[in-house]
Design an enzyme around this catalytic site. Structure first.
Site, PDB file in Angstrom:
ATOM      1  N   GLU A 169       9.942 -18.338 -57.077  1.00 53.87           N
ATOM      2  CA  GLU A 169      11.143 -19.018 -56.557  1.00 53.87           C
ATOM      3  C   GLU A 169      11.496 -20.589 -56.894  1.00 53.87           C
ATOM      4  O   GLU A 169      11.802 -21.204 -56.107  1.00 53.87           O
ATOM      5  CB  GLU A 169      11.452 -18.668 -54.934  1.00 53.87           C
ATOM      6  CG  GLU A 169      11.430 -17.457 -54.735  1.00 53.87           C
ATOM      7  CD  GLU A 169      11.704 -16.871 -53.303  1.00 53.87           C
ATOM      8  OE1 GLU A 169      11.571 -17.871 -52.510  1.00 53.87           O
ATOM      9  OE2 GLU A 169      11.748 -15.654 -53.129  1.00 53.87           O
ATOM     10  N   GLU A 198      10.304  -6.695 -57.227  1.00 50.39           N
ATOM     11  CA  GLU A 198      10.590  -6.360 -55.839  1.00 50.39           C
ATOM     12  C   GLU A 198      12.067  -5.843 -55.431  1.00 50.39           C
ATOM     13  O   GLU A 198      12.649  -6.145 -54.432  1.00 50.39           O
ATOM     14  CB  GLU A 198      10.553  -7.745 -54.783  1.00 50.39           C
ATOM     15  CG  GLU A 198       9.266  -8.629 -55.286  1.00 50.39           C
ATOM     16  CD  GLU A 198       9.552  -9.934 -54.577  1.00 50.39           C
ATOM     17  OE1 GLU A 198      10.081 -10.143 -53.358  1.00 50.39           O
ATOM     18  OE2 GLU A 198       8.881 -10.994 -55.032  1.00 50.39           O
TER      19      GLU A 198
END
Length: 549
Positions: free
Chosen positions: A325, A426
């Site tokens: 991220e 994910e």
């Protein structure tokens, strides 16, 4: 319910029937994409589609800024139809700007269908799309997300409609080309004479494409859960058990017990496992003691973190999500300087040179997010590759709300221009939807991922923790399938060659089309039986395999 049905896809058995009775004469999906800013725009995809010869209108928004906004007025938009949109964009009066394409009208909600990070002096390619559902779609708007004072130029705009059947048939074509291979088995006797009517049984025993799920500490010692997993998946990722806040909650107090026990299971069962993650940029998930270190102490701590993981787990994890991220948060670069991420990758590669090192990010493929546009992600990856360091994998988290299939595909097309392996790392669907709607949306995402040639694997974020999951479970606590689990089982069966039985023809040959992976073969003739094995790797050429009885 009407909107949900408009997103639902036709069954593949029906589509296979369509292919068998008549050749496909619909539009072929154009995977072309461009991630470089060009001096001149390319020709429009599909010769412009239904936007051919349709010039945009321009409106001026007066207020704090003055912006020229291109608008394409749309006619005859068909509910349930899938539209692929693309255009080339150049801006004036700004160094750069995020340009967003949206559909809707002024009296309804708008849906973002694509973004591009545009620049002056050259043309940038925007690619996206939308499914016409309950939105009152009368226009495509191109807007400046940054609200700067600028002018937008566009060229080579295109809007191509696909029916749901056509969209799925295009997916199936991609699957046949990228995930399968033609095989011909030749059977002969010891004198080399080809044998007609030899009996053959062919079974796929493993798959090249990796489709797996997250697992957590609740997996340890849970034999029914482990068996359920092994019946389905060939890849795994630990949900939290290798993250820094788990392995070192207090400075110097390392504890790899949970990770070791999970790793023992995957190693014993030859499951491919990803390493998630080494560093997470979001301060919420950085141990408090790490955030309280001085800069020099922090540099020492991150080096110790890498050394500890690599010395213990070198060659165990095929992937490492080295940085997580980075587009949304930048804790380490703020503290350690702009070269911090480069140094992470260099060090990890030196310690574990066989692992593929990923950058992992959310809201690149899920939705339009100005912080993580596909162009920003591409730019960051190129930046990390400039010094030849070993960042060589693209991770897309995939925490979806309502997915937008044509925008997913368009995003993957642009990322594929980098030539790096792409993983959906994910995948889940928001639990704000019913379980039935979650299943519908999950199937859309999985089909888009599996059918795209640049995607090497998919991980579901569905680990069971204390009888619940992060957002999406595949089963109830007793391991009974939920609708999402049924979708996964259906697709696993669909994407498996399974067991084939047949006989050789007059030339002593037997042909089939199989998914890539490992196979076992039993051939028999006149009381003689031979067992053999072969593998199917990617190729457009037919695989020939000979058996002698």
């Amino acid at each position: 319910m009407k909107r949900m049905r408009s997103h639902a896809m036709f069954s593949l058995s029906f589509l296979y029937w369509m292919l068998s009775v008549s050749p496909y004469d619909g539009p072929l999906y154009d995977s072309s994409a461009f991630s470089e800013c060009k001096q001149y725009p390319e020709k429009p995809l599909y010769a412009g589609g239904i936007l051919k010869d349709n010039l945009p209108e321009f409106t001026r928004a007066d207020g704090i800024t003055t912006v020229n906004l291109p608008i394409f007025k749309l006619q005859d938009i068909t509910p349930g139809t899938i539209y692929s949109f693309s255009t080339w964009i150049k801006i004036k009066n700004a160094d750069s700007a995020v340009i967003t394409a949206s559909v809707g009208d002024q009296d309804s909600d708008e849906l973002c269908v694509g973004t591009v990070d545009a620049k002056p002096g050259c043309w940038s390619f925007l690619k996206g799309g939308f499914v016409a559902s309950s939105l009152n779609i009368s226009s495509i708007y191109l807007k400046n997300s940054d609200e700067q004072d600028l002018e937008i130029e566009i060229a080579s705009a295109s809007l191509q409609p696909f029916t749901e059947q056509q969209w799925l048939l295009n997916q199936q074509t991609k699957i046949n080309m990228a995930r399968k291979r033609a095989v011909t088995i030749h059977v002969s006797n010891k004198q080399g004479v080809r044998l007609e009517n030899a009996s053959l049984t062919v079974e796929q025993v493993s798959k090249d494409f990796l489709l797996g799920s997250a697992i957590a500490y609740t997996f340890i010692g849970n034999i029914p859960y482990q068996n359920w997993f092994l019946e389905r998946f060939n890849a795994a990722v630990f949900e939290d058990e290798i993250k820094w806040y788990t392995t070192e909650p207090k400075q110097g107090q390392l504890n790899y017990t949970l990770a070791d026990e999970l790793l023992e299971f995957v190693r014993r069962n030859q499951i491919t496992v990803r390493g998630h993650n080494i560093f997470w940029e979001d301060p919420k998930y950085i141990p408090a003691w790490v955030q309280n270190l001085t800069d020099s102490e922090l540099k020492s701590a991150v080096n110790s973190r890498i050394q500890s993981l690599m010395s213990k787990y070198k060659d165990e994890f095929v992937h490492w999500d080295v940085n997580n991220e980075l587009l949304h948060f930048n804790f380490y670069e703020q503290r350690l300087g702009p070269d911090a991420t480069h140094e992470f990758y260099r060090t990890v590669h030196q310690q574990d040179p066989l692992a593929t090192l990923f950058l992992n990010e959310f809201n690149v493929v899920e939705t339009c997010d100005s912080s993580s546009t596909v162009d920003k992600y591409i730019a960051k990856i190129r930046e990390l590759k400039e010094d030849r360091m070993s960042m060589n994998g693209i991770g897309l988290e995939g925490h979806f709300g309502a997915p937008n299939p044509p925008r997913i595909r368009a995003t993957l097309d642009k990322l594929a221009t980098l030539g790096l392996p792409i993983w959906l790392t994910e995948v889940d669907i928001s639990d704000t939807f019913s379980k039935e709607t979650q299943a519908i949306y999950l199937e859309q995402v999985l089909r888009e991922g599996f059918s795209h040639p640049a995607v090497d694997g998919i991980m579901l974020w569905s680990a069971i923790r204390r009888n619940k999951c992060y957002r999406m479970c595949l089963t109830d606590p007793d391991l009974n399938n939920l609708p999402t689990g049924n979708v996964v089982d259906k697709l696993l069966k669909e994407w498996d060659t399974g067991v084939l039985k047949g006989q050789t023809d007059e030339h002593g040959s037997y042909s089939f089309y199989g998914f890539l992976g490992e196979y076992k073969l039993t051939a028999s003739y006149d009381g003689k039986v031979v067992d053999a094995a072969f593998s199917l790797s990617p190729s457009h050429e037919t695989k020939h395999f000979s058996v002698q009885l």
